[in-house]
Design a protein around this motif. Sequence first.
Motif, PDB file in Angstrom:
ATOM      1  N   ARG A   1       7.093 -12.207  -7.735  1.00  0.00           N
ATOM      2  CA  ARG A   1       7.879 -12.127  -8.717  1.00  0.00           C
ATOM      3  C   ARG A   1       6.950 -11.797 -10.055  1.00  0.00           C
ATOM      4  NH1 ARG A   1      13.022 -13.233 -10.580  1.00  0.00           N
ATOM      5  NH2 ARG A   1      13.282 -13.710 -12.873  1.00  0.00           N
ATOM      6  N   ALA A   2       5.941 -12.649 -10.169  1.00  0.00           N
ATOM      7  CA  ALA A   2       5.285 -12.430 -11.421  1.00  0.00           C
ATOM      8  C   ALA A   2       4.604 -11.134 -11.388  1.00  0.00           C
ATOM      9  CB  ALA A   2       3.766 -13.367 -11.168  1.00  0.00           C
ATOM     10  N   PHE A   3       3.938 -10.427 -10.291  1.00  0.00           N
ATOM     11  CA  PHE A   3       3.499  -9.103 -10.229  1.00  0.00           C
ATOM     12  C   PHE A   3       4.450  -8.284 -10.658  1.00  0.00           C
ATOM     13  CE2 PHE A   3       3.318  -5.071  -7.881  1.00  0.00           C
ATOM     14  CZ  PHE A   3       2.007  -4.606  -8.256  1.00  0.00           C
ATOM     15  N   ARG A   4       5.912  -8.366 -10.142  1.00  0.00           N
ATOM     16  CA  ARG A   4       7.187  -7.425 -10.637  1.00  0.00           C
ATOM     17  C   ARG A   4       7.273  -7.458 -12.107  1.00  0.00           C
ATOM     18  NH1 ARG A   4      11.774  -9.396  -7.144  1.00  0.00           N
ATOM     19  NH2 ARG A   4      10.158 -11.046  -7.048  1.00  0.00           N
ATOM     20  N   GLU A   5       7.271  -8.953 -12.559  1.00  0.00           N
ATOM     21  CA  GLU A   5       7.469  -8.862 -14.022  1.00  0.00           C
ATOM     22  C   GLU A   5       6.460  -8.297 -14.776  1.00  0.00           C
ATOM     23  OE1 GLU A   5       7.591 -13.304 -14.632  1.00  0.00           O
ATOM     24  OE2 GLU A   5       9.803 -13.430 -14.213  1.00  0.00           O
TER      25      GLU A   5
ATOM     26  N   GLU B   1       6.709  -5.112 -17.259  1.00  0.00           N
ATOM     27  CA  GLU B   1       6.399  -5.167 -18.775  1.00  0.00           C
ATOM     28  C   GLU B   1       5.392  -4.137 -18.947  1.00  0.00           C
ATOM     29  OE1 GLU B   1       6.230  -6.409 -22.630  1.00  0.00           O
ATOM     30  OE2 GLU B   1       7.438  -7.432 -21.142  1.00  0.00           O
ATOM     31  N   ARG B   2       4.605  -3.614 -18.164  1.00  0.00           N
ATOM     32  CA  ARG B   2       3.909  -2.248 -18.437  1.00  0.00           C
ATOM     33  C   ARG B   2       4.787  -1.266 -18.334  1.00  0.00           C
ATOM     34  NH1 ARG B   2      -1.186  -2.051 -14.449  1.00  0.00           N
ATOM     35  NH2 ARG B   2      -1.316  -0.286 -15.874  1.00  0.00           N
ATOM     36  N   MET B   3       5.873  -1.136 -17.673  1.00  0.00           N
ATOM     37  CA  MET B   3       6.643  -0.092 -17.575  1.00  0.00           C
ATOM     38  C   MET B   3       7.066   0.147 -19.145  1.00  0.00           C
ATOM     39  SD  MET B   3      10.121   0.124 -15.146  1.00  0.00           S
ATOM     40  CE  MET B   3      11.069   1.284 -15.291  1.00  0.00           C
ATOM     41  N   ARG B   4       7.595  -0.938 -19.683  1.00  0.00           N
ATOM     42  CA  ARG B   4       8.243  -0.624 -21.031  1.00  0.00           C
ATOM     43  C   ARG B   4       7.320  -0.152 -21.911  1.00  0.00           C
ATOM     44  NH1 ARG B   4      10.186  -5.521 -23.316  1.00  0.00           N
ATOM     45  NH2 ARG B   4      11.564  -3.988 -24.514  1.00  0.00           N
ATOM     46  N   ASN B   5       5.963  -0.372 -21.673  1.00  0.00           N
ATOM     47  CA  ASN B   5       4.963   0.150 -22.887  1.00  0.00           C
ATOM     48  C   ASN B   5       4.058   1.324 -22.434  1.00  0.00           C
ATOM     49  OD1 ASN B   5       5.698  -1.979 -24.557  1.00  0.00           O
ATOM     50  ND2 ASN B   5       4.649  -3.551 -23.340  1.00  0.00           N
ATOM     51  N   CYS B   6       4.338   1.933 -21.124  1.00  0.00           N
ATOM     52  CA  CYS B   6       3.516   2.892 -20.795  1.00  0.00           C
ATOM     53  C   CYS B   6       3.962   4.410 -20.916  1.00  0.00           C
ATOM     54  CB  CYS B   6       3.242   2.853 -19.137  1.00  0.00           C
ATOM     55  SG  CYS B   6       4.762   3.451 -18.143  1.00  0.00           S
ATOM     56  N   GLY B   7       3.153   5.466 -21.053  1.00  0.00           N
ATOM     57  CA  GLY B   7       3.772   6.753 -21.388  1.00  0.00           C
ATOM     58  C   GLY B   7       4.277   7.602 -20.248  1.00  0.00           C
ATOM     59  N   SER B   8       3.872   7.060 -19.062  1.00  0.00           N
ATOM     60  CA  SER B   8       4.221   7.717 -17.865  1.00  0.00           C
ATOM     61  C   SER B   8       4.593   6.655 -16.630  1.00  0.00           C
ATOM     62  CB  SER B   8       3.181   8.868 -17.256  1.00  0.00           C
ATOM     63  OG  SER B   8       3.676   9.152 -16.107  1.00  0.00           O
TER      64      SER B   8
ATOM     65  N   ARG C   1       8.176   5.144  -7.994  1.00  0.00           N
ATOM     66  CA  ARG C   1       8.883   4.787  -9.242  1.00  0.00           C
ATOM     67  C   ARG C   1      10.120   4.238  -9.095  1.00  0.00           C
ATOM     68  NH1 ARG C   1      12.209   8.953 -11.137  1.00  0.00           N
ATOM     69  NH2 ARG C   1      11.900  10.985  -9.734  1.00  0.00           N
ATOM     70  N   SER C   2      11.022   4.592  -8.321  1.00  0.00           N
ATOM     71  CA  SER C   2      12.308   3.984  -8.084  1.00  0.00           C
ATOM     72  C   SER C   2      12.301   2.422  -7.924  1.00  0.00           C
ATOM     73  CB  SER C   2      13.086   4.711  -7.001  1.00  0.00           C
ATOM     74  OG  SER C   2      12.624   4.307  -5.680  1.00  0.00           O
ATOM     75  N   VAL C   3      11.213   2.054  -7.258  1.00  0.00           N
ATOM     76  CA  VAL C   3      10.908   0.587  -7.245  1.00  0.00           C
ATOM     77  C   VAL C   3      10.754   0.041  -8.635  1.00  0.00           C
ATOM     78  CG1 VAL C   3       9.374  -1.148  -6.239  1.00  0.00           C
ATOM     79  CG2 VAL C   3       9.667   0.812  -5.032  1.00  0.00           C
ATOM     80  N   LEU C   4       9.996   0.546  -9.506  1.00  0.00           N
ATOM     81  CA  LEU C   4       9.927  -0.044 -10.845  1.00  0.00           C
ATOM     82  C   LEU C   4      10.985   0.012 -11.651  1.00  0.00           C
ATOM     83  CD1 LEU C   4       6.629   1.704 -11.799  1.00  0.00           C
ATOM     84  CD2 LEU C   4       6.971  -0.569 -11.560  1.00  0.00           C
ATOM     85  N   TYR C   5      12.261   1.061 -11.458  1.00  0.00           N
ATOM     86  CA  TYR C   5      13.501   0.878 -12.158  1.00  0.00           C
ATOM     87  C   TYR C   5      14.183  -0.088 -11.402  1.00  0.00           C
ATOM     88  CZ  TYR C   5      12.117   5.403 -14.673  1.00  0.00           C
ATOM     89  OH  TYR C   5      11.733   6.345 -15.181  1.00  0.00           O
ATOM     90  N   ARG C   6      14.180  -0.269 -10.022  1.00  0.00           N
ATOM     91  CA  ARG C   6      14.981  -1.515  -9.589  1.00  0.00           C
ATOM     92  C   ARG C   6      14.633  -2.660  -9.788  1.00  0.00           C
ATOM     93  NH1 ARG C   6      14.474   0.033  -4.127  1.00  0.00           N
ATOM     94  NH2 ARG C   6      12.821  -1.398  -3.726  1.00  0.00           N
ATOM     95  N   TRP C   7      13.250  -2.942  -9.978  1.00  0.00           N
ATOM     96  CA  TRP C   7      12.791  -4.093 -10.640  1.00  0.00           C
ATOM     97  C   TRP C   7      13.283  -4.208 -12.062  1.00  0.00           C
ATOM     98  CZ3 TRP C   7       6.982  -3.748  -8.830  1.00  0.00           C
ATOM     99  CH2 TRP C   7       6.931  -4.112  -7.481  1.00  0.00           C
TER     100      TRP C   7
ATOM    101  N   ASP D   1      15.971  -3.352 -13.462  1.00  0.00           N
ATOM    102  CA  ASP D   1      17.269  -3.586 -13.348  1.00  0.00           C
ATOM    103  C   ASP D   1      17.571  -4.997 -12.945  1.00  0.00           C
ATOM    104  OD1 ASP D   1      17.656  -1.101 -14.628  1.00  0.00           O
ATOM    105  OD2 ASP D   1      18.306  -0.118 -12.418  1.00  0.00           O
ATOM    106  N   GLN D   2      16.831  -5.477 -12.092  1.00  0.00           N
ATOM    107  CA  GLN D   2      16.814  -6.871 -11.313  1.00  0.00           C
ATOM    108  C   GLN D   2      16.543  -8.061 -12.273  1.00  0.00           C
ATOM    109  OE1 GLN D   2      14.375  -6.572  -8.104  1.00  0.00           O
ATOM    110  NE2 GLN D   2      16.422  -5.541  -6.835  1.00  0.00           N
ATOM    111  N   LEU D   3      15.475  -7.502 -12.936  1.00  0.00           N
ATOM    112  CA  LEU D   3      14.894  -8.754 -13.987  1.00  0.00           C
ATOM    113  C   LEU D   3      15.657  -8.577 -15.388  1.00  0.00           C
ATOM    114  CD1 LEU D   3      11.049  -8.040 -13.084  1.00  0.00           C
ATOM    115  CD2 LEU D   3      12.574 -10.111 -12.429  1.00  0.00           C
ATOM    116  N   ALA D   4      15.872  -7.442 -15.841  1.00  0.00           N
ATOM    117  CA  ALA D   4      16.566  -7.328 -17.179  1.00  0.00           C
ATOM    118  C   ALA D   4      17.557  -8.494 -17.519  1.00  0.00           C
ATOM    119  CB  ALA D   4      16.879  -6.098 -17.279  1.00  0.00           C
ATOM    120  N   PRO D   5      18.694  -8.807 -16.690  1.00  0.00           N
ATOM    121  CA  PRO D   5      19.308  -9.667 -17.238  1.00  0.00           C
ATOM    122  C   PRO D   5      19.104 -11.039 -17.219  1.00  0.00           C
ATOM    123  CG  PRO D   5      20.256  -8.403 -15.341  1.00  0.00           C
ATOM    124  CD  PRO D   5      18.987  -8.215 -15.687  1.00  0.00           C
ATOM    125  N   GLN D   6      18.017 -11.543 -16.407  1.00  0.00           N
ATOM    126  CA  GLN D   6      17.274 -12.657 -16.434  1.00  0.00           C
ATOM    127  C   GLN D   6      16.413 -13.052 -17.471  1.00  0.00           C
ATOM    128  OE1 GLN D   6      16.017 -12.974 -12.421  1.00  0.00           O
ATOM    129  NE2 GLN D   6      18.263 -12.859 -11.651  1.00  0.00           N
TER     130      GLN D   6
END
Length: 114
Positions: free
Chosen positions: A10-14, A18-25, A37-43, A45-50
């Motif tokens: 979970r820590a790695f996914r978080e 977080e890096r996804m939110r601030n990266c250019g690509s 990249r679809s894995v990043l979007y799934r993570w 979506d899973q982590l956003a509500p919590q």
Amino acid sequence: MKKGQGKYPRAFREQAVERMRNCGSILELAKELGIHRSVLYRWRDQLAPQDRPEWQAEQGNESRLERENRALKQALADKTLEVDFFKGALQKVAARRQSNTKPGGTASTTGSGS
């Protein structure tokens, strides 16, 4: 490993999210992490509500934009119907005027008011 934890902790996914939110690509980040990249979007979506309440606001904003988009599309459809109606009415008026100006037809005149 616990069921539902997946291949990555979970820590790695978080951290990845977080890096996804601030990266250019997103694609470059995914390549760097060795995941699709679809894995990043799934993570995300899973982590956003919590873990990311600010994302909930963004998601609410998206639904507000979707509602506004639907309303604008409906307004455009209504205006298109109005334009079609008035085009048809104008064509009928033009056709009547043409039929009145044929030889032997009665000319239309305006009253003089006297």
